[in-house]
Design a protein around this motif. Structure first.
Motif, PDB file in Angstrom:
ATOM      1  N   SER A 188      10.303  -4.123  -1.845  1.00 31.83           N
ATOM      2  CA  SER A 188      10.151  -5.486  -2.367  1.00 31.83           C
ATOM      3  C   SER A 188      10.295  -5.562  -3.877  1.00 31.83           C
ATOM      4  CB  SER A 188       8.790  -6.049  -1.963  1.00 31.83           C
ATOM      5  OG  SER A 188       8.748  -6.223  -0.571  1.00 31.83           O
ATOM      6  N   GLY A 189      10.142  -4.440  -4.558  1.00 31.73           N
ATOM      7  CA  GLY A 189      10.250  -4.426  -6.021  1.00 31.73           C
ATOM      8  C   GLY A 189       9.250  -3.467  -6.603  1.00 31.73           C
ATOM      9  N   GLY A 190       9.022  -3.622  -7.894  1.00 34.41           N
ATOM     10  CA  GLY A 190       8.061  -2.749  -8.542  1.00 34.41           C
ATOM     11  C   GLY A 190       8.227  -2.740 -10.036  1.00 34.41           C
ATOM     12  N   LEU A 191       7.546  -1.790 -10.636  1.00 31.70           N
ATOM     13  CA  LEU A 191       7.460  -1.712 -12.089  1.00 31.70           C
ATOM     14  C   LEU A 191       7.537  -0.255 -12.514  1.00 31.70           C
ATOM     15  CD1 LEU A 191       6.903  -3.376 -14.677  1.00 31.70           C
ATOM     16  CD2 LEU A 191       4.472  -3.178 -14.141  1.00 31.70           C
TER      17      LEU A 191
ATOM     18  N   LEU B 269      13.372  -3.273  -9.346  1.00 33.94           N
ATOM     19  CA  LEU B 269      12.349  -2.676 -10.198  1.00 33.94           C
ATOM     20  C   LEU B 269      12.516  -3.179 -11.625  1.00 33.94           C
ATOM     21  CD1 LEU B 269      12.415   1.040  -9.011  1.00 33.94           C
ATOM     22  CD2 LEU B 269      11.013  -0.832  -8.158  1.00 33.94           C
ATOM     23  N   GLU B 270      11.411  -3.552 -12.235  1.00 32.62           N
ATOM     24  CA  GLU B 270      11.410  -3.949 -13.640  1.00 32.62           C
ATOM     25  C   GLU B 270      11.061  -2.710 -14.460  1.00 32.62           C
ATOM     26  OE1 GLU B 270       9.349  -7.178 -16.662  1.00 32.62           O
ATOM     27  OE2 GLU B 270       8.551  -6.944 -14.649  1.00 32.62           O
ATOM     28  N   HIS B 271      11.830  -2.469 -15.500  1.00 33.68           N
ATOM     29  CA  HIS B 271      11.613  -1.316 -16.371  1.00 33.68           C
ATOM     30  C   HIS B 271      11.123  -1.823 -17.726  1.00 33.68           C
ATOM     31  CE1 HIS B 271      13.865   1.613 -13.786  1.00 33.68           C
ATOM     32  NE2 HIS B 271      14.251   0.460 -13.277  1.00 33.68           N
ATOM     33  N   LEU B 272       9.959  -1.332 -18.136  1.00 31.71           N
ATOM     34  CA  LEU B 272       9.369  -1.752 -19.399  1.00 31.71           C
ATOM     35  C   LEU B 272       9.061  -0.544 -20.274  1.00 31.71           C
ATOM     36  CD1 LEU B 272       6.659  -4.308 -18.193  1.00 31.71           C
ATOM     37  CD2 LEU B 272       8.845  -4.829 -19.263  1.00 31.71           C
ATOM     38  N   PRO B 273       9.270  -0.682 -21.577  1.00 31.24           N
ATOM     39  CA  PRO B 273       8.836   0.380 -22.475  1.00 31.24           C
ATOM     40  C   PRO B 273       7.374   0.185 -22.845  1.00 31.24           C
ATOM     41  CG  PRO B 273      10.014  -1.288 -23.713  1.00 31.24           C
ATOM     42  CD  PRO B 273      10.051  -1.710 -22.268  1.00 31.24           C
ATOM     43  N   GLY B 274       6.666   1.285 -22.966  1.00 27.03           N
ATOM     44  CA  GLY B 274       5.310   1.276 -23.500  1.00 27.03           C
ATOM     45  C   GLY B 274       5.316   2.092 -24.775  1.00 27.03           C
ATOM     46  N   ASP B 275       4.234   2.061 -25.504  1.00 27.33           N
ATOM     47  CA  ASP B 275       4.148   2.843 -26.746  1.00 27.33           C
ATOM     48  C   ASP B 275       3.502   4.195 -26.479  1.00 27.33           C
ATOM     49  OD1 ASP B 275       5.158   0.910 -28.727  1.00 27.33           O
ATOM     50  OD2 ASP B 275       3.459  -0.289 -28.060  1.00 27.33           O
TER      51      ASP B 275
ATOM     52  N   ARG C 185       0.305  -2.974 -24.349  1.00 31.45           N
ATOM     53  CA  ARG C 185      -0.463  -4.141 -23.874  1.00 31.45           C
ATOM     54  C   ARG C 185       0.399  -4.995 -22.938  1.00 31.45           C
ATOM     55  NH1 ARG C 185      -5.421  -6.777 -24.602  1.00 31.45           N
ATOM     56  NH2 ARG C 185      -5.283  -8.487 -23.141  1.00 31.45           N
ATOM     57  N   ARG C 186       1.652  -5.214 -23.317  1.00 33.58           N
ATOM     58  CA  ARG C 186       2.550  -5.985 -22.450  1.00 33.58           C
ATOM     59  C   ARG C 186       2.748  -5.294 -21.107  1.00 33.58           C
ATOM     60  NH1 ARG C 186       6.480  -6.760 -27.323  1.00 33.58           N
ATOM     61  NH2 ARG C 186       5.509  -8.544 -28.337  1.00 33.58           N
ATOM     62  N   ALA C 187       2.837  -3.972 -21.131  1.00 29.08           N
ATOM     63  CA  ALA C 187       3.002  -3.216 -19.888  1.00 29.08           C
ATOM     64  C   ALA C 187       1.765  -3.350 -19.002  1.00 29.08           C
ATOM     65  CB  ALA C 187       3.290  -1.747 -20.199  1.00 29.08           C
ATOM     66  N   ALA C 188       0.582  -3.281 -19.601  1.00 33.12           N
ATOM     67  CA  ALA C 188      -0.656  -3.456 -18.838  1.00 33.12           C
ATOM     68  C   ALA C 188      -0.706  -4.851 -18.223  1.00 33.12           C
ATOM     69  CB  ALA C 188      -1.869  -3.214 -19.729  1.00 33.12           C
ATOM     70  N   ASP C 189      -0.301  -5.856 -18.985  1.00 35.05           N
ATOM     71  CA  ASP C 189      -0.262  -7.222 -18.468  1.00 35.05           C
ATOM     72  C   ASP C 189       0.742  -7.346 -17.316  1.00 35.05           C
ATOM     73  OD1 ASP C 189      -2.181  -7.967 -20.322  1.00 35.05           O
ATOM     74  OD2 ASP C 189      -0.736  -8.870 -21.710  1.00 35.05           O
ATOM     75  N   ALA C 190       1.862  -6.619 -17.412  1.00 35.27           N
ATOM     76  CA  ALA C 190       2.869  -6.648 -16.352  1.00 35.27           C
ATOM     77  C   ALA C 190       2.317  -6.038 -15.061  1.00 35.27           C
ATOM     78  CB  ALA C 190       4.135  -5.921 -16.792  1.00 35.27           C
ATOM     79  N   ILE C 191       1.501  -4.996 -15.172  1.00 29.68           N
ATOM     80  CA  ILE C 191       0.867  -4.412 -13.985  1.00 29.68           C
ATOM     81  C   ILE C 191      -0.045  -5.447 -13.332  1.00 29.68           C
ATOM     82  CG2 ILE C 191      -0.793  -2.696 -13.154  1.00 29.68           C
ATOM     83  CD1 ILE C 191       0.380  -0.750 -15.213  1.00 29.68           C
ATOM     84  N   ALA C 192      -0.822  -6.151 -14.142  1.00 29.63           N
ATOM     85  CA  ALA C 192      -1.714  -7.184 -13.601  1.00 29.63           C
ATOM     86  C   ALA C 192      -0.913  -8.266 -12.874  1.00 29.63           C
ATOM     87  CB  ALA C 192      -2.557  -7.786 -14.726  1.00 29.63           C
ATOM     88  N   ALA C 193       0.219  -8.657 -13.448  1.00 28.38           N
ATOM     89  CA  ALA C 193       1.066  -9.674 -12.814  1.00 28.38           C
ATOM     90  C   ALA C 193       1.666  -9.157 -11.511  1.00 28.38           C
ATOM     91  CB  ALA C 193       2.169 -10.115 -13.779  1.00 28.38           C
ATOM     92  N   LEU C 194       2.079  -7.885 -11.491  1.00 24.13           N
ATOM     93  CA  LEU C 194       2.634  -7.296 -10.270  1.00 24.13           C
ATOM     94  C   LEU C 194       1.587  -7.289  -9.163  1.00 24.13           C
ATOM     95  CD1 LEU C 194       4.931  -5.760  -8.780  1.00 24.13           C
ATOM     96  CD2 LEU C 194       3.853  -3.654  -9.617  1.00 24.13           C
ATOM     97  N   ILE C 195       0.373  -6.926  -9.496  1.00 21.91           N
ATOM     98  CA  ILE C 195      -0.694  -6.856  -8.498  1.00 21.91           C
ATOM     99  C   ILE C 195      -0.900  -8.202  -7.822  1.00 21.91           C
ATOM    100  CG2 ILE C 195      -3.201  -6.571  -8.248  1.00 21.91           C
ATOM    101  CD1 ILE C 195      -2.932  -4.319 -10.397  1.00 21.91           C
ATOM    102  N   GLU C 196      -0.722  -9.271  -8.556  1.00 27.57           N
ATOM    103  CA  GLU C 196      -0.875 -10.614  -7.991  1.00 27.57           C
ATOM    104  C   GLU C 196       0.188 -10.914  -6.931  1.00 27.57           C
ATOM    105  OE1 GLU C 196      -3.346 -12.828  -8.523  1.00 27.57           O
ATOM    106  OE2 GLU C 196      -4.304 -11.264  -9.729  1.00 27.57           O
ATOM    107  N   ARG C 197       1.324 -10.244  -6.997  1.00 28.97           N
ATOM    108  CA  ARG C 197       2.431 -10.485  -6.060  1.00 28.97           C
ATOM    109  C   ARG C 197       2.308  -9.657  -4.776  1.00 28.97           C
ATOM    110  NH1 ARG C 197       7.501  -8.936  -9.175  1.00 28.97           N
ATOM    111  NH2 ARG C 197       8.473  -9.494  -7.200  1.00 28.97           N
ATOM    112  N   ILE C 198       1.462  -8.659  -4.779  1.00 26.98           N
ATOM    113  CA  ILE C 198       1.361  -7.729  -3.659  1.00 26.98           C
ATOM    114  C   ILE C 198       0.338  -8.240  -2.647  1.00 26.98           C
ATOM    115  CG2 ILE C 198       0.756  -5.376  -2.996  1.00 26.98           C
ATOM    116  CD1 ILE C 198       1.690  -4.548  -5.853  1.00 26.98           C
ATOM    117  N   ASP C 199       0.762  -8.331  -1.384  1.00 27.38           N
ATOM    118  CA  ASP C 199      -0.141  -8.768  -0.321  1.00 27.38           C
ATOM    119  C   ASP C 199      -1.037  -7.626   0.140  1.00 27.38           C
ATOM    120  OD1 ASP C 199       0.795 -11.396  -0.267  1.00 27.38           O
ATOM    121  OD2 ASP C 199       2.346 -10.934   1.221  1.00 27.38           O
ATOM    122  N   ARG C 200      -2.099  -7.991   0.788  1.00 24.39           N
ATOM    123  CA  ARG C 200      -3.123  -7.049   1.239  1.00 24.39           C
ATOM    124  C   ARG C 200      -2.563  -5.928   2.118  1.00 24.39           C
ATOM    125  NH1 ARG C 200      -8.818  -8.198   2.258  1.00 24.39           N
ATOM    126  NH2 ARG C 200      -9.622  -6.492   3.485  1.00 24.39           N
ATOM    127  N   ASP C 201      -1.611  -6.227   2.977  1.00 26.86           N
ATOM    128  CA  ASP C 201      -1.075  -5.234   3.905  1.00 26.86           C
ATOM    129  C   ASP C 201       0.187  -4.537   3.411  1.00 26.86           C
ATOM    130  OD1 ASP C 201      -3.111  -5.657   5.773  1.00 26.86           O
ATOM    131  OD2 ASP C 201      -2.054  -7.357   6.663  1.00 26.86           O
TER     132      ASP C 201
END
Length: 106
Positions: A31-34, A54-60, A69-85
């Protein structure tokens, strides 16, 4: 069930690529990822998406910064898209703590 990939660390690009290959070989729906790696290892200073969703992001690294910080925020956003199962393949290598640093104020 939908599968997602989250790869973080200096080896994130290679780990994500191997995960995609394995999902394809097993016929698993991706379905995607980070993917979060150091800027030099992502091949870009800017975010990008690949054909596998897959979204590719640079971190420091080695010191956390604004990209971390942007990468951490992107993880939080990804988690919102993932269903329980859904299935999440998580790959972590060295450098992760700097690449997704999101310190709390104070």
């Amino acid at each position: 069930r939908p599968h997602w990939i989250l790869a973080v660390g200096k080896a994130a690009e290679a780990m994500a690529a191997a995960s995609v290959i394995e999902c394809r070989a097993r016929g698993l729906p991706l379905s995607g990822g980070l993917v979060i790696a150091t800027a030099g290892l992502t091949g870009s200073e800017s975010p990008r998406h690949d054909a596998d969703g897959l979204e590719h992001l640079p971190g420091d690294h080695p010191v956390p910064g604004i990209r971390s910080r942007r990468a951490a925020d992107a993880i939080a956003a990804l988690i919102e898209r993932i269903d329980r199962d859904d299935v999440v393949i998580v790959c972590i290598s060295g450098g992760t703590s700097s690449l997704i640093g999101a310190p709390i104020a104070g």
